[in-house]
Scaffold this motif. Structure first.
Motif, PDB file in Angstrom:
ATOM      1  N   THR A 151       5.299  -4.251  -0.334  1.00 31.59           N
ATOM      2  CA  THR A 151       5.582  -3.202  -1.611  1.00 31.59           C
ATOM      3  C   THR A 151       5.069  -2.032  -1.389  1.00 31.59           C
ATOM      4  OG1 THR A 151       3.400  -4.046  -2.508  1.00 31.59           O
ATOM      5  CG2 THR A 151       5.108  -5.634  -2.896  1.00 31.59           C
ATOM      6  N   ASN A 152       5.319  -1.265  -2.156  1.00 31.58           N
ATOM      7  CA  ASN A 152       4.735   0.282  -2.032  1.00 31.58           C
ATOM      8  C   ASN A 152       3.435   0.249  -2.947  1.00 31.58           C
ATOM      9  OD1 ASN A 152       5.376   0.053  -4.899  1.00 31.58           O
ATOM     10  ND2 ASN A 152       6.541   2.116  -5.041  1.00 31.58           N
ATOM     11  N   TRP A 153       2.579  -0.774  -3.219  1.00 28.92           N
ATOM     12  CA  TRP A 153       1.475  -0.513  -3.882  1.00 28.92           C
ATOM     13  C   TRP A 153       0.411   0.336  -3.005  1.00 28.92           C
ATOM     14  CZ3 TRP A 153       0.416  -6.584  -5.383  1.00 28.92           C
ATOM     15  CH2 TRP A 153       1.703  -6.965  -6.039  1.00 28.92           C
ATOM     16  N   ALA A 154      -0.187   0.934  -3.847  1.00 28.87           N
ATOM     17  CA  ALA A 154      -1.529   1.898  -3.458  1.00 28.87           C
ATOM     18  C   ALA A 154      -2.810   0.989  -3.546  1.00 28.87           C
ATOM     19  CB  ALA A 154      -1.546   3.077  -4.018  1.00 28.87           C
ATOM     20  N   SER A 155      -3.513   1.238  -2.518  1.00 30.92           N
ATOM     21  CA  SER A 155      -4.866   0.644  -2.521  1.00 30.92           C
ATOM     22  C   SER A 155      -5.780   1.430  -3.402  1.00 30.92           C
ATOM     23  CB  SER A 155      -5.599   0.651  -1.172  1.00 30.92           C
ATOM     24  OG  SER A 155      -6.994   0.600  -1.046  1.00 30.92           O
ATOM     25  N   PHE A 156      -6.796   0.925  -4.065  1.00 32.11           N
ATOM     26  CA  PHE A 156      -7.962   1.856  -5.061  1.00 32.11           C
ATOM     27  C   PHE A 156      -8.554   2.582  -4.012  1.00 32.11           C
ATOM     28  CE2 PHE A 156      -7.200  -1.838  -7.810  1.00 32.11           C
ATOM     29  CZ  PHE A 156      -6.955  -1.275  -9.064  1.00 32.11           C
ATOM     30  N   PHE A 157      -8.662   2.409  -2.700  1.00 37.38           N
ATOM     31  CA  PHE A 157      -9.483   3.199  -1.686  1.00 37.38           C
ATOM     32  C   PHE A 157      -8.659   3.841  -0.562  1.00 37.38           C
ATOM     33  CE2 PHE A 157     -13.191   0.127  -1.691  1.00 37.38           C
ATOM     34  CZ  PHE A 157     -13.623   0.408  -2.878  1.00 37.38           C
ATOM     35  N   SER A 158      -7.517   4.414  -1.395  1.00 34.70           N
ATOM     36  CA  SER A 158      -6.503   5.356  -0.827  1.00 34.70           C
ATOM     37  C   SER A 158      -5.749   4.716   0.315  1.00 34.70           C
ATOM     38  CB  SER A 158      -7.066   6.456  -0.052  1.00 34.70           C
ATOM     39  OG  SER A 158      -8.001   7.339  -0.868  1.00 34.70           O
ATOM     40  N   GLY A 159      -4.384   5.204   0.581  1.00 32.76           N
ATOM     41  CA  GLY A 159      -3.521   4.575   1.401  1.00 32.76           C
ATOM     42  C   GLY A 159      -2.909   3.226   0.818  1.00 32.76           C
ATOM     43  N   PRO A 160      -1.962   2.562   1.787  1.00 29.32           N
ATOM     44  CA  PRO A 160      -1.325   1.562   1.319  1.00 29.32           C
ATOM     45  C   PRO A 160      -2.198   0.314   1.006  1.00 29.32           C
ATOM     46  CG  PRO A 160      -0.861   1.933   3.598  1.00 29.32           C
ATOM     47  CD  PRO A 160      -1.633   3.064   3.120  1.00 29.32           C
ATOM     48  N   ALA A 161      -1.911  -0.540  -0.027  1.00 29.50           N
ATOM     49  CA  ALA A 161      -2.460  -2.011  -0.089  1.00 29.50           C
ATOM     50  C   ALA A 161      -2.179  -2.903   1.061  1.00 29.50           C
ATOM     51  CB  ALA A 161      -2.570  -2.286  -1.672  1.00 29.50           C
ATOM     52  N   TRP A 162      -1.563  -2.798   1.763  1.00 25.65           N
ATOM     53  CA  TRP A 162      -1.020  -3.704   3.014  1.00 25.65           C
ATOM     54  C   TRP A 162      -1.571  -3.329   4.280  1.00 25.65           C
ATOM     55  CZ3 TRP A 162       0.990  -8.478   1.311  1.00 25.65           C
ATOM     56  CH2 TRP A 162       1.631  -8.253  -0.116  1.00 25.65           C
ATOM     57  N   HIS A 163      -2.135  -4.467   4.999  1.00 32.85           N
ATOM     58  CA  HIS A 163      -2.446  -3.924   6.519  1.00 32.85           C
ATOM     59  C   HIS A 163      -1.697  -4.900   7.598  1.00 32.85           C
ATOM     60  CE1 HIS A 163      -5.055  -2.659   9.554  1.00 32.85           C
ATOM     61  NE2 HIS A 163      -5.099  -3.614   9.987  1.00 32.85           N
ATOM     62  N   TRP A 164      -1.024  -4.147   8.367  1.00 31.68           N
ATOM     63  CA  TRP A 164      -0.029  -4.920   9.297  1.00 31.68           C
ATOM     64  C   TRP A 164      -1.095  -5.577  10.257  1.00 31.68           C
ATOM     65  CZ3 TRP A 164       4.265  -6.830  10.646  1.00 31.68           C
ATOM     66  CH2 TRP A 164       4.559  -7.174  11.907  1.00 31.68           C
ATOM     67  N   ASP A 165      -0.821  -7.083  10.652  1.00 30.70           N
ATOM     68  CA  ASP A 165      -1.411  -7.629  11.434  1.00 30.70           C
ATOM     69  C   ASP A 165      -0.652  -8.048  12.734  1.00 30.70           C
ATOM     70  OD1 ASP A 165      -3.788  -9.574  12.124  1.00 30.70           O
ATOM     71  OD2 ASP A 165      -2.522 -11.050  12.041  1.00 30.70           O
ATOM     72  N   GLU A 166      -1.079  -7.510  13.744  1.00 31.11           N
ATOM     73  CA  GLU A 166      -0.303  -7.566  14.901  1.00 31.11           C
ATOM     74  C   GLU A 166      -0.154  -8.887  15.517  1.00 31.11           C
ATOM     75  OE1 GLU A 166       2.378  -5.628  17.565  1.00 31.11           O
ATOM     76  OE2 GLU A 166       1.053  -4.348  16.437  1.00 31.11           O
ATOM     77  N   ALA A 167      -1.223  -9.431  15.411  1.00 31.74           N
ATOM     78  CA  ALA A 167      -1.652 -10.861  16.240  1.00 31.74           C
ATOM     79  C   ALA A 167      -0.373 -11.872  15.421  1.00 31.74           C
ATOM     80  CB  ALA A 167      -2.811 -11.334  15.979  1.00 31.74           C
ATOM     81  N   THR A 168      -0.226 -11.837  14.220  1.00 33.63           N
ATOM     82  CA  THR A 168       0.620 -12.752  13.361  1.00 33.63           C
ATOM     83  C   THR A 168       1.924 -12.355  12.816  1.00 33.63           C
ATOM     84  OG1 THR A 168      -0.579 -12.858  11.560  1.00 33.63           O
ATOM     85  CG2 THR A 168      -1.052 -14.687  12.932  1.00 33.63           C
ATOM     86  N   GLY A 169       1.975 -11.058  12.928  1.00 31.00           N
ATOM     87  CA  GLY A 169       3.100 -10.387  12.729  1.00 31.00           C
ATOM     88  C   GLY A 169       3.512 -10.586  11.329  1.00 31.00           C
ATOM     89  N   GLU A 170       2.565 -10.315  10.521  1.00 36.02           N
ATOM     90  CA  GLU A 170       2.773 -10.169   9.160  1.00 36.02           C
ATOM     91  C   GLU A 170       1.969  -9.137   8.327  1.00 36.02           C
ATOM     92  OE1 GLU A 170       4.958 -13.812   6.944  1.00 36.02           O
ATOM     93  OE2 GLU A 170       2.773 -14.114   7.454  1.00 36.02           O
ATOM     94  N   TYR A 171       1.917  -8.674   7.247  1.00 35.20           N
ATOM     95  CA  TYR A 171       0.851  -8.000   6.411  1.00 35.20           C
ATOM     96  C   TYR A 171       0.022  -8.731   5.455  1.00 35.20           C
ATOM     97  CZ  TYR A 171       3.825  -3.616   7.457  1.00 35.20           C
ATOM     98  OH  TYR A 171       4.569  -2.795   8.151  1.00 35.20           O
ATOM     99  N   TYR A 172      -0.892  -8.358   5.157  1.00 34.82           N
ATOM    100  CA  TYR A 172      -1.825  -9.089   4.319  1.00 34.82           C
ATOM    101  C   TYR A 172      -2.112  -8.039   3.059  1.00 34.82           C
ATOM    102  CZ  TYR A 172      -6.059  -7.360   6.561  1.00 34.82           C
ATOM    103  OH  TYR A 172      -6.871  -6.320   7.204  1.00 34.82           O
ATOM    104  N   LEU A 173      -2.238  -8.484   2.024  1.00 31.99           N
ATOM    105  CA  LEU A 173      -2.700  -7.876   0.921  1.00 31.99           C
ATOM    106  C   LEU A 173      -4.009  -7.209   0.645  1.00 31.99           C
ATOM    107  CD1 LEU A 173      -1.587  -6.124  -1.880  1.00 31.99           C
ATOM    108  CD2 LEU A 173      -2.327  -8.519  -3.078  1.00 31.99           C
ATOM    109  N   HIS A 174      -4.329  -6.143   0.452  1.00 28.54           N
ATOM    110  CA  HIS A 174      -5.857  -5.540   0.232  1.00 28.54           C
ATOM    111  C   HIS A 174      -5.944  -4.615  -1.132  1.00 28.54           C
ATOM    112  CE1 HIS A 174      -5.499  -1.798   2.627  1.00 28.54           C
ATOM    113  NE2 HIS A 174      -4.879  -2.642   3.346  1.00 28.54           N
TER     114      HIS A 174
END
Length: 572
Positions: A151-174
């Motif tokens: 999603t295009n959600w913004a993090s409260f601490f600037s930048g996107p609220a999703w982080h790409w995890d290379e090891a498992t090939g998915e994003y997690y929400l923060h």
């Protein structure tokens, strides 16, 4: 387990809470960071205020990416702060003084170093994979590249609220830092694990919880598990996701379940406080309605957002007293018959009240700090005193971003620079509203480092500690400290302060804050001149009233001229 049957179910309506930010309160071992033994050494100061509850900001094990609000082990104390034995001693020391301990609890997210997340991240087949919010890249996008987030959600601490995890090939929400992945409360296993942890803390003697961003637990999930984009933010590629996670569709269900699983059927008097950004009065009435069994009170942010411009917290706007009165009065009226208010000017996330709402110049600092305290504590609700507020601590005169420690401020400045926007305006925003203002070390005396530490403090000490400190005010009857002691005692001694009706007077006056409290035939009038100039007032019928409290040694009544930052409480 607490078993005091003599306390009324709504005991907290007459209580006052004192917040301790452990990192900055008192350092016992000279490493420059406050700790639990340091708090123990200063308990007599806390007790001398007369407060009923201590709210302790997180001391759990943590990598300290967000100063402890990123928890890696909910059931152990970080060695930075001491040990579980130290915490047990703190609980005992407070209880011996008749003070309850409320722990800060963060269950919207954990640290990415928590064992739950380490397991969840180990593979897509992990039994704990669904304990967090994992999603593939946006369809048709290149995974790991900007714009590919689910999603295009913004993090409260600037930048996107999703982080790409290379090891498992998915994003997690923060929703906050990338090191603070959000727990998936849709999963009942997550909820049961959290409730079990909370029960163990109560068994240990803790008297309740202040729950961080607790209204973010429920995300608005489609039937197929999908999450939706938010409306685009001005000048950014990111969007506002708050409509999909602030007060989500199952939040009342989750909080009621928490109450029933953790608190119901227990002996003792507990306190549950929900920090709820964006909460409305209508929602707060539901959250704090005793019959619904969710939480006792909420922290709302409306009044501390009034000096924010359209671009957010660091976009400075003037604080207008009429707007402030209107906001606080709405909450007084809105929760008059159902629910309960939390009353605060500042905490670990807000700048210092005397700098923000008062006048921190040497001439008016003491008087304005006392006037602000008077106005707040005479409202209907439970007042919160943040460490240092009781001596009038002010914002820190930072001179460089290298002096900052707060992740929110640091990332905001970097984000503004990366977008080639006005860095001078951003710096001014951080100076006025940055969280480090509240986190400078507690000022105990005029010695080096204000008596906070014998080492190098983790965050600079405000240079004004030479004149503004506990030792200087300890025996001064005209000090901010003495005034706060009187305010706390007044709430305990006068039932009208805790239980009386609230009526705002002169709502459009640009300088005066005036209201009455009424209960069982006793009426109080609070008059406050919240500016640095003489202001005329004329409230009839109070000429013979008893003066209970004043910010000047020779307090004036409800008619005539109020001096700068003069506040008086009258009783009839």
């Amino acid at each position: 387990m607490s078993t005091d049957q003599s306390i009324e179910p709504d005991w907290w309506k007459s209580a006052v809470v004192y917040q301790i930010y452990p990192r900055s309160f008192a350092d016992s071992n000279g490493d420059g960071v406050g700790d639990i033994p340091g708090i123990l050494s200063r308990l007599d100061h806390v007790a001398s205020l007369g407060v009923d509850v201590v709210w302790l900001s997180p001391v759990y094990r943590s990598p300290m990416d967000d100063n402890g609000y990123d928890i890696s082990d909910y059931e152990d104390v970080d060695p930075l702060f001491g040990s579980l034995a130290d915490l047990d001693a703190l609980i005992a020391g407070l209880h011996e003084r008749g003070i309850k301990l409320v722990m800060d609890l963060v269950v919207n997210h954990t640290s990415d170093e928590h064992a739950w997340f380490v397991e969840s991240r180990s593979s897509r087949e992990s039994p704990k994979r669904d304990w967090y919010w994992w999603r593939p890249a946006r369809e048709g996008a290149v995974a790991g590249q900007p714009g590919a987030e689910p999603t295009n959600w913004a993090s409260f601490f600037s930048g996107p609220a999703w982080h790409w995890d290379e090891a498992t090939g998915e994003y997690y929400l923060h929703l906050f830092s990338r090191k603070q992945p959000d727990l998936n409360w849709e999963n009942p296993e997550v909820r049961q694990a959290v409730y079990a942890m909370m029960r163990r803390w109560l068994d240990r003697g803790v008297d309740g919880f202040r729950m961080d961003v607790v209204n973010l637990l429920s995300k608005d999930v489609g039937a197929d598990g999908s999450l939706r984009d938010g409306e685009a933010l001005p000048g950014q590629a990111l969007g506002d996701g708050t409509p999909f996670y602030m007060g989500g569709p199952r939040i009342h269900e989750f909080l009621h379940e928490m109450h029933m699983e953790v608190f119901a059927g227990r002996d003792g008097a507990f306190l549950t406080v929900g920090e709820m950004p964006g909460v409305t009065i209508e929602q707060a009435r539901l959250f704090t309605d005793a019959e619904r069994r969710e939480v006792d009170m909420v922290f709302q942010f409306e009044h501390v957002d009034l000096d924010s411009g359209p671009a957010g917290k660091f976009d400075l706007a003037p604080m207008d007293l009429v707007e402030l009165k209107t906001s606080l009065n709405r909450w007084q009226e809105g929760l008059a018959d159902v629910g309960w208010n939390s009353l605060y000017w500042n905490n670990h996330d807000q700048p210092r009240a005397v700098s923000r709402f008062g006048d921190d110049s040497p001439q008016w600092r003491t008087l304005s700090a006392k006037a602000l305290g008077t106005v707040l504590h005479l409202h209907r609700g439970t007042p919160y005193v943040y460490q240092g507020e009781e001596i009038g601590m002010a914002n820190m005169p930072f001179t460089s971003d290298t002096e900052l420690r707060d992740i929110e401020s640091i990332r905001h400045l970097a984000d503004v620079a990366a977008r080639h926007e006005d860095t001078d305006a951003a710096w001014q925003g951080v100076l006025v509203k940055g969280r480090d203002n509240a986190r400078t070390p507690m000022q105990w005396d005029a010695s080096t480092n204000a008596g906070f530490t014998t080492g190098d403090p983790w965050l600079g000490v405000n240079p004004d500690h030479a004149s503004v400190n506990v030792a200087a005010q300890q025996d001064d009857p005209d000090s901010v400290l003495a005034h706060y002691r009187r305010l706390v005692a007044l709430r305990h001694d006068e039932p009208v302060v805790a239980h009386g009706d609230f009526t705002m007077l002169l709502p459009e006056h640009p300088r005066l804050y005036v209201f009455t409290r009424d209960h069982d035939g006793v009426e109080l009038l609070v008059v406050a001149n919240l500016c640095s100039e003489d202001t005329e007032i004329g409230i009839e019928g109070w000429d013979d009233a008893e003066v209970l409290l004043g910010t000047y040694q020779d307090p004036r009544g409800a008619s005539g001229i109020l001096r700068p930052w003069e506040a008086t409480v009258l009783r009839r």
